[in-house]
Design a protein around this motif. Sequence first.
Motif: not given
Length: 452
Positions: A229-238, A258
Amino acid sequence: MSMRNSPLYLPILSILVAVELVLAFSAFGYIVIPPISFTLMPLPVLIGALLFGPAEGLVLGGIFGLTSMWKASVTATAYADQIFSPFISGAPVSSLIVSVGMRMAFGFLAGCLFLHAKKNTRYKKACIAFAAILADFLHSFLVITAIQILFPESGITLFYGLLRKLSLQNFIEWGVVGLLIIGVYAVSNSKEILFIRDEIKKTEGIAAHPKILLGLAGFILLMFLLTLGLWYHFYNRTEMILRCEGVAISEKILSQFWQLGAQFLVAVISLFLVVSIVLILTEKYLLKLTQQAKRDLMTGLYNKMTLTRYVDMALRDNNSGFLLILDVDNFKRLNDTYGHPAGDKVLISIASILQAHFDGHGMVGRLGGDEFCVYVSNLSKAKMIEKADKIGKDIAALSISGTYDVSCSIGVAFCEGKRNFMEAYTAADQALYHSKELGKNRCSFERAHPLF
């Protein structure tokens, strides 16, 4: 015990794989401390080759090579590094040989060098340090030679590589590698590690409580999902921020973006794997300590505290069954005549007889000294009488070097109507005392019971 036969074999090998991935996809793989810089990425390969041998060195070398290949496949790398990518170099087979094949050869040769170095009994640590430095040199030699042959257009030659390896910076790196390898060897052979290894080995036949295993598995799964979840949130928001700020992101850039994210995720999961393995090993070690606290050290039977609690719980649920007390006849005289080692052999032999008779039928414990106790809940009265008589005969027939005329007295109480261990023990003790009065070497049952 060989490290391959050790219970720590798979955990340590898994940790080395995880550490290799962390070093590959983090700033710790290539450390820069001006004016020097050095790489730690070959270190897990060297440690695996040292602890286990050439085969494990070869496997870890393959992991090292695959991570190098993946990193080089992201185009945000130097031109020389792109040689290691079969997707960019234009010569996929040659890139595989350079990136993976040479690293596997390096790991295998390192294992061979360490096997030879450990045979030197007088200067073993110095030989191991030299083997580590030589293996590191061979790593560079193999890779650069392969590049010169397979990618001559790169301009990278063996002479150029040798000049770099003989620089002051590399001598410092070799010193660090040598000291780290000696440190790993010293720790792996320390009394503390050997003790922990042996203790964990003893837990192989001990099953952890299902609730503990379920809780540990649930914790590991939860942490893994939080990491995703943290990984997806960080890269998606970036990505969203870059687009909102008007930064043009092509499909090629997005793919690279990615890929870096995937490398970050692999590094985090690898760290998590290390923590999980340490938690599992700690749980196994604590399990062994818990088992030790419940057991008598000499005979391996349950101790008085454990047996008392078990019987109290059993009688609280269903006050039935039998409590047997066994006392070795004239044990003090036996010790005084034949010595305490002979007395210990007698106690260990009696413990084995009791376990053989009641395995799966009861709980066997040592109350202390020469007194043993057995609680049985699922035997008939006739079967209990038969077993008690057979135990006395087996003990009387013991043939232990240095001792003669071993016998025992037995008292058995019926647990029906008893509320706790102490009530059952008092009744069994009276029956035991009756056996002593009758001349020892016999079994008596609780006389107050209607059966007698």
